[in-house]
Design an enzyme around this catalytic site. Structure first.
Site, short mmCIF file in Angstrom:
data_model
loop_
_atom_site.label_atom_id
_atom_site.label_comp_id
_atom_site.label_asym_id
_atom_site.label_seq_id
_atom_site.Cartn_x
_atom_site.Cartn_y
_atom_site.Cartn_z
N ASP A 97 7.25 1.21 9.69
CA ASP A 97 8.52 1.84 9.85
C ASP A 97 8.18 2.94 9.45
OD1 ASP A 97 10.23 -0.49 9.41
OD2 ASP A 97 10.60 -0.26 7.81
N HIS A 154 1.83 -3.60 11.66
CA HIS A 154 1.97 -4.76 12.64
C HIS A 154 1.53 -4.68 14.49
CE1 HIS A 154 4.06 -7.57 9.92
NE2 HIS A 154 4.49 -5.55 9.92
N SER A 260 0.58 7.70 5.24
CA SER A 260 0.00 8.38 6.08
C SER A 260 0.27 8.01 7.54
CB SER A 260 -1.45 7.08 5.96
OG SER A 260 -2.43 8.25 6.66
#
Length: 296
Positions: A97, A154, A260
């Site tokens: 995200d 992921h 980050s």
């Protein structure tokens, strides 16, 4: 006048940030966010929820009181049903995200950072030219995770891990003022580069640290930083031996503490990003960001 004011503001920001003890501050935050003091952890969690408008409805565990530390909350697991994967085996999905900072072509060794700034491919991957060669004239994307985002990372596609590299560096913030003012920002900050073989060819996922984000983990090695060192460290993974690690598309591969940046690298003509995959686009993990042609 506005441009001049922004330049002066950015320059002042850079001077202040450059003078800070980056790693010391990040280690203090590391300790605080892992404290299981109930009053401290719950105060920080509620403050973050209010400040960043964090959506807990997508979390596997939406109950604030159940988190023992701020870090366990910040690296919370998603409800699996909240992020279905797009497309078929040849579809690339967003690994996080976040928001697209930049994307485009790698011009031999140069990767675009922001107006007037780029960073070097070989430097980004730890200084060995042979490691960078498969990505020359390829494609890249830089995806920024803000403090409000989900912070696990992921796989964009199935991949077999070949190498992991820890590269020491500073911990500048990775926000817009930093990208506008710090030359070669992403190749200067502390980072962990992971190299995979995929059906689209070689793929690199570079996990870039930032101020207060001195903690980067992978699922196969645990916490890589801290403690950091002053030297590049490399781990090799045999393709056919006991150390072989293969992760499926959508599987978790790592996580950040706080926000980050993830940088994706692909080889020349290996993949195509979707037309809508442009700077400023908000992303959800699992959404399609492009694809590749299936090869035998």
């Amino acid at each position: 006048m506005n441009k001049l004011l922004q330049k002066l503001t950015d320059t002042l920001f850079l001077l202040i940030v450059a003078a800070l003890p980056h790693h010391l501050l990040s280690r203090i935050v590391h300790a605080i966010t892992r404290s299981e003091n109930r009053l401290l952890s719950q105060t920080l969690i509620r403050l973050a929820c209010n400040l960043y408008k964090i959506d807990l409805s997508i979390a596997a565990n939406p109950e604030i009181k159940s988190y023992r530390s701020f870090n366990s909350f910040f690296t919370r697991e998603l409800n699996p049903t909240s992020r279905p994967f797009s497309g078929d085996a040849t579809t690339l999905i967003s690994p996080v995200d976040g928001t697209v900072s930049q994307q485009g072509e790698i011009c031999q060794q140069a990767i675009f950072q922001a107006k007037g700034h780029s960073f070097n491919l070989t430097t980004l991957l730890g200084g060995i030219s042979e490691r960078a060669t498969p990505f020359m004239d390829g494609k890249f994307s830089t995806i920024y995770l803000s403090p409000r985002n989900y912070h696990r990372i992921h796989m964009p596609t199935d991949g077999t891990l070949r190498e992991m590299i820890y590269i020491p560096g500073r911990l500048y913030p990775v926000n817009n003022p930093s990208t506008r003012t710090v030359p070669g920002l992403f190749a200067r900050n502390e980072r962990v580069a992971t190299l995979f073989d995929t059906a689209a060819g070689p793929m690199a996922m570079v996990l870039v640290g930032a101020l207060f984000v001195g903690s980067i983990e992978t699922v196969w090695a645990g916490e890589i930083t801290p403690p950091g060192t002053k030297f590049v460290h490399t781990w090799k993974y045999d393709g056919d031996g006991a150390e072989s690690i293969t992760l499926k598309k959508g599987e978790e591969m790592g996580r950040f503490n706080m926000g980050s940046t993830v940088i994706l690298l692909f080889g020349k003509e290996a993949i195509n990003f979707a037309d809508e995959f442009q700077s400023g686009l908000p992303l959800k993990m699992g959404e399609s960001i492009g694809g590749f042609d299936q090869t035998d």
